[in-house]
Design an enzyme around this catalytic site. Sequence first.
Site, PDB file in Angstrom:
ATOM      1  N   CYS A 112       0.800  -1.227  -0.189  1.00 59.16           N
ATOM      2  CA  CYS A 112       0.077  -0.068  -0.129  1.00 59.16           C
ATOM      3  C   CYS A 112       0.956   1.220  -0.022  1.00 59.16           C
ATOM      4  O   CYS A 112       0.305   2.441  -0.227  1.00 59.16           O
ATOM      5  CB  CYS A 112      -0.682  -0.095   1.156  1.00 59.16           C
ATOM      6  SG  CYS A 112      -1.861  -1.447   1.247  1.00 59.16           S
ATOM      7  N   HIS A 251      -3.305   7.008   2.697  1.00 60.50           N
ATOM      8  CA  HIS A 251      -3.572   5.633   2.311  1.00 60.50           C
ATOM      9  C   HIS A 251      -5.070   5.292   3.049  1.00 60.50           C
ATOM     10  O   HIS A 251      -5.027   5.622   4.284  1.00 60.50           O
ATOM     11  CB  HIS A 251      -2.651   4.545   2.599  1.00 60.50           C
ATOM     12  CG  HIS A 251      -3.132   3.305   2.423  1.00 60.50           C
ATOM     13  ND1 HIS A 251      -3.801   2.655   1.340  1.00 60.50           N
ATOM     14  CD2 HIS A 251      -3.187   2.146   3.314  1.00 60.50           C
ATOM     15  CE1 HIS A 251      -3.927   1.379   1.558  1.00 60.50           C
ATOM     16  NE2 HIS A 251      -3.542   0.964   2.886  1.00 60.50           N
ATOM     17  N   ASN A 281     -10.267  -0.546   0.998  1.00 64.39           N
ATOM     18  CA  ASN A 281      -8.714  -0.360   0.985  1.00 64.39           C
ATOM     19  C   ASN A 281      -8.288  -1.138  -0.436  1.00 64.39           C
ATOM     20  O   ASN A 281      -8.527  -1.972  -0.713  1.00 64.39           O
ATOM     21  CB  ASN A 281      -8.147  -1.244   1.986  1.00 64.39           C
ATOM     22  CG  ASN A 281      -6.509  -1.073   2.071  1.00 64.39           C
ATOM     23  OD1 ASN A 281      -6.062  -0.839   0.860  1.00 64.39           O
ATOM     24  ND2 ASN A 281      -6.002  -1.543   3.090  1.00 64.39           N
TER      25      ASN A 281
END
Length: 324
Positions: A112, A251, A281
């Site tokens: 990520c 993020h 996500n």
Amino acid sequence: MQNLRITSTASYHPPLNITNQQLSTIMDTSDEWIKTRTGIHQRYISNIENTSDLALNVGNQLLTNANLKTTELDLIIIATMSPDAYTPSTAAIVQGELGAKNAIAFDISAACTGFIYAMNTAELMLKSSNWQNAMVIGAEVLSKLIDWKDRSTAVLFGDGAGGVLLQKTTTATPLILGRDLHTFGDLGDKIVAGKTTPKAGFPKQLTSLSPFAMAGRDVYRFATHEVPRSIASAVQQANLKLDDIDYFLLHQANERIINQIAKRLGQPITKFPMNISEYGNTGAASEPILLTQAVAHELVKPGNIIAMSGFGGGLSTGTIILNY
């Protein structure tokens, strides 16, 4: 003097959206359980599109928006932890589909945090060469790495892609004003996906990939401590103060994590745009998707100072301070 500018942003998600209520029909969970713990209401899931398909859609948008020919591309970097294959790289597939015959192309695997690492890599490669144009994309089809019976991970992730076009322009101000990148390899077992284990004996059997697994509480503690430190370090390197940052684009892993980071930095939550309720996500795609939306909604404007920060597998953190 030549420096870089983001001249185009783009994002794409598959058409299929899966709500929390739909997930509750296939696993022991509920809409309320997911929303209160993550802030996620739904996520987009790929039906037949692979990671390169999502990235290709973004790439075509970037070129169209900037009125740039594919043959003018010098560099394509795709950040992903869910590539189409071990080889060729997802970036190479996209390069071929675009017909960008003059561009070199490769993937970056930093989970990520990948898009932040890719932006740094692209900037350094452009500044140290006579290249003019780079495409940086974060793209994920994480749904193919998920155990859809494991509610601790299945409720978190979605599929999507986002990216930017970097171009050299005549300007006195650098694009990246400050940066902070760290890897914590001793914590690598806290987030694992697609792990392979060689089979004993010979001839070998094909190995299988392990599904996504995460030590949620440990990752929460890591993110809420290390991301604020990373942001503060990058801001200091840019000779700025936290109050100078117009927006923090983080993020999109968990709404509670973002709220805690804002609190630790002493910054109002209004400076932290979020789209996690819609997307979940999306790994390395989350930061560029969020940037694209912020630009499209005229939240982020030319001249704004923004902090983009990611954290994830590795474990890793990365922050860049951008003069947008």
